[in-house]
Design a protein around this motif. Structure first.
Motif, PDB file in Angstrom:
ATOM      1  N   ARG A 175      31.898  59.542  47.719  1.00  0.00           N
ATOM      2  CA  ARG A 175      32.752  60.729  47.772  1.00  0.00           C
ATOM      3  C   ARG A 175      33.524  60.913  46.449  1.00  0.00           C
ATOM      4  O   ARG A 175      33.481  61.973  45.833  1.00  0.00           O
TER       5      ARG A 175
ATOM      6  N   GLY B 143      27.454  67.120  41.130  1.00  0.00           N
ATOM      7  CA  GLY B 143      28.642  66.852  41.933  1.00  0.00           C
ATOM      8  C   GLY B 143      28.970  67.978  42.890  1.00  0.00           C
ATOM      9  O   GLY B 143      30.062  68.016  43.468  1.00  0.00           O
ATOM     10  N   THR B 144      28.030  68.900  43.070  1.00  0.00           N
ATOM     11  CA  THR B 144      28.309  70.032  43.960  1.00  0.00           C
ATOM     12  C   THR B 144      27.827  69.769  45.391  1.00  0.00           C
ATOM     13  O   THR B 144      28.048  70.597  46.272  1.00  0.00           O
TER      14      THR B 144
ATOM     15  N   GLU C 121      32.349  63.649  39.321  1.00  0.00           N
ATOM     16  CA  GLU C 121      31.201  64.215  38.595  1.00  0.00           C
ATOM     17  C   GLU C 121      31.400  65.725  38.417  1.00  0.00           C
ATOM     18  O   GLU C 121      31.271  66.268  37.330  1.00  0.00           O
ATOM     19  N   ARG C 122      31.755  66.388  39.501  1.00  0.00           N
ATOM     20  CA  ARG C 122      31.944  67.840  39.419  1.00  0.00           C
ATOM     21  C   ARG C 122      33.092  68.190  38.468  1.00  0.00           C
ATOM     22  O   ARG C 122      32.999  69.118  37.668  1.00  0.00           O
TER      23      ARG C 122
ATOM     24  N   PRO D 263      30.033  65.836  49.987  1.00  0.00           N
ATOM     25  CA  PRO D 263      29.994  64.378  50.208  1.00  0.00           C
ATOM     26  C   PRO D 263      29.666  64.017  51.659  1.00  0.00           C
ATOM     27  O   PRO D 263      29.236  62.900  51.935  1.00  0.00           O
TER      28      PRO D 263
ATOM     29  N   GLU E 297      21.990  68.859  43.187  1.00  0.00           N
ATOM     30  CA  GLU E 297      23.418  69.110  43.485  1.00  0.00           C
ATOM     31  C   GLU E 297      24.240  67.825  43.377  1.00  0.00           C
ATOM     32  O   GLU E 297      25.388  67.850  42.956  1.00  0.00           O
ATOM     33  N   PHE E 298      23.613  66.718  43.732  1.00  0.00           N
ATOM     34  CA  PHE E 298      24.312  65.438  43.572  1.00  0.00           C
ATOM     35  C   PHE E 298      24.637  65.228  42.099  1.00  0.00           C
ATOM     36  O   PHE E 298      25.752  64.839  41.724  1.00  0.00           O
TER      37      PHE E 298
ATOM     38  N   SER F 249      32.829  59.666  43.611  1.00  0.00           N
ATOM     39  CA  SER F 249      31.894  59.907  42.499  1.00  0.00           C
ATOM     40  C   SER F 249      31.518  61.377  42.419  1.00  0.00           C
ATOM     41  O   SER F 249      31.478  61.958  41.337  1.00  0.00           O
ATOM     42  N   LEU F 250      31.238  61.958  43.582  1.00  0.00           N
ATOM     43  CA  LEU F 250      30.849  63.380  43.582  1.00  0.00           C
ATOM     44  C   LEU F 250      31.994  64.249  43.074  1.00  0.00           C
ATOM     45  O   LEU F 250      31.793  65.177  42.289  1.00  0.00           O
TER      46      LEU F 250
END
Ligand code: GAL
Length: 468
Positions: free
Chosen positions: A435, A235-236, A441-442, A239, A231-232, A437-438
């Motif tokens: 935070r 990006g899901t 990414e998503r 955070p 999930e990381f 980054s996630l």
């Protein structure tokens, strides 16, 4: 009526004779007077890579065998810096300028989508290598399957590296009465005990940045487990997930035990320290196995479950990640262009069984074809890895090596080094980096709509919300 000779009309005889003369003259001209054709320009391509210096032997052997077989010269443009910390910028600049090399090194994973985003014509600027995958059979392998982006192979795999490894100096452990750690708690207490005696425990490297994030990533994998880890990557992951805080706290405990000059070391220097007994542990991928094999011949490595009395370096799964194979898959990307057929040919050889048998033994990785026998590998570690991969319950993509969009990767890479440097004072900024980054990414996955694997077989059975 025109006269004829033995029934053949005269005009026909004359016409035939003229035609014969023209043909004869033509042949004579071609044979004697025409300038010889200009010799064909030697075929050559440029391959962009970061395998350079001490990391060069495997790619050198591969390229030499390709040139011997085909006569095609491959100019290796190597931009040094482990994990591609410098090469990726050089490649992206060429792609943005519309002047890409014929082939380049890339990891399987969203890293390739970052190149799509940078290219003037987006993914249409790259060769879809799916048919090469079929011809070579690589697409049938488990690794080939997960290298697909929504069912298409743009990056054709050449190996399988494992990221979740720890390298330990056996003599240091023995002398200090420390058992090779198999849990995070054991690793923390061993590191603290050594540090208290003035022995550098965890030797990570700051000069080429990547082994620092690499360590944080392995701790996260141990703490969060493979599902949250995936999930990381997409990006899901929330955070605020507690695993992020826990991993960061452990990271800081270990960062205290780095050698004082860690910012000046690169990964090869860090491996060298552990080999020479100037530090106890190094967390890295099995390219370190290739490095020890080629640069420190005679240094015996052994896996943690078969430690020999003469073993110098013990290699083990990073504590807490024993049943996971954290995959780093090196691959080739081929931009479209006037010499794309040569680029495709090179990628095809590199990904083939033949190419992988030349490359992997020296690289420290294993080939992706399960029918390649383990006896081609010169180190016991690679033979052990074949078995470890087969037995692994989970496979994940390494965040530091391909599983993040390049922009996100860059943020985390530098963020982790700042965190290791400034420790508690950098915590807030690190958490906001994670935070952001996630979120980014998503957003990039959603915006591009891709996912790993194919519609029939999404990677790890995980179909992110945006996958149709
Ligand atoms: C990784 C790459 C490996 C090795 C390592 C150190 O990203 O996949 O093949 O080169 O970096 O440079």
């Amino acid at each position: 009526m025109a006269q004829s000779y033995r029934g053949v009309p005269r005009p026909l005889i004359i016409g035939g004779a003229i035609l014969a003369i023209i043909i004869i003259l033509g042949v004579v001209y071609l044979a004697f007077f025409r300038a010889p054709p200009a010799p064909a320009a030697p075929k050559e391509i440029t391959f962009y890579t970061w395998w350079a210096g001490l990391e060069e032997p495997a790619i050198k052997a591969l390229v030499e065998s390709y040139t011997t077989k085909t006569g095609i010269k491959v100019i290796r443009t190597a931009v040094p810096g482990g994990a591609g910390v410098n090469a990726k910028f050089a490649i992206v600049a060429l792609i943005m300028a519309g002047k890409p090399p014929e082939a380049f090194q890339v990891h399987c994973g969203p890293e390739m989508i970052s190149y799509f985003l940078a290219a003037p014509g987006k993914e249409a600027d790259f060769v879809d290598l799916t048919s090469i995958g079929r011809e070579t059979g690589v697409i049938e392998t488990a690794v080939g399957q997960v290298c697909m982006l929504s069912g298409k192979l743009y990056t054709t795999p050449v190996n399988l590296h494992r990221a979740n490894l720890i390298f330990m100096n056996k003599e240091i452990l023995d002398k200090n009465g420390i058992k090779p750690p198999t849990t995070l708690d054991e690793l923390i207490s061993a590191s603290k005990a050594l540090h208290a005696k003035g022995i550098p425990a965890m030797v990570q490297a700051g000069a080429d940045l990547f082994t620092v994030l690499h360590l944080w990533e392995q701790i996260l994998l141990a703490v969060a487990g493979p599902l949250k880890f995936i999930e990381f990557m997409y990006g899901t992951l929330d955070p605020g997930d507690p695993s992020i805080k826990k991993a960061t706290e452990i990271f800081l405990e270990l960062a205290v035990t780095f050698p004082p000059d860690w910012p000046a070391l690169d990964w090869t220097g860090a491996v060298d320290r552990v080999v020479r007994g100037l530090g106890a542990f190094h967390v890295d991928g099995d390219w370190a196995v290739g490095l020890i094999y080629t640069a420190h011949p005679g240094v015996e490595m052994c896996p943690i479950d078969a430690i020999t009395p003469t073993c110098k370096i013990i290699v083990a799964p990073f504590p807490g990640t024993g049943d996971v194979y954290n995959m780093v898959i090196d691959a080739v990307g081929v931009p479209k262009g006037p010499a794309q057929n040569l680029g495709i040919d090179f990628a095809k050889y590199f990904t083939s069984r033949e190419g992988q048998k030349v490359f992997n033994p020296l690289k420290g990785s294993i080939a992706v074809y399960p029918d390649i026998p383990p006896d081609i590998y010169p180190t016991v570690i690679q033979k052990w890895e074949v078995e470890q991969y087969r037995k692994s319950k989970y496979q994940v993509f390494s965040l530091t090596h391909g599983a993040l969009f390049s922009e996100v990767w860059q943020k985390l890479l530098t963020g982790a080094v700042i965190l290791a440097q400034y420790k508690a004072t950098a915590l807030d900024s690190w958490y906001s980096t994670v935070r952001e980054s996630l979120i980014l990414e998503r957003k990039l996955w959603e915006q591009t709509g891709y996912y790993l694997g194919s519609p029939e077989k999404p990677f790890a059975g995980y179909r992110p919300p945006w996958a149709k």
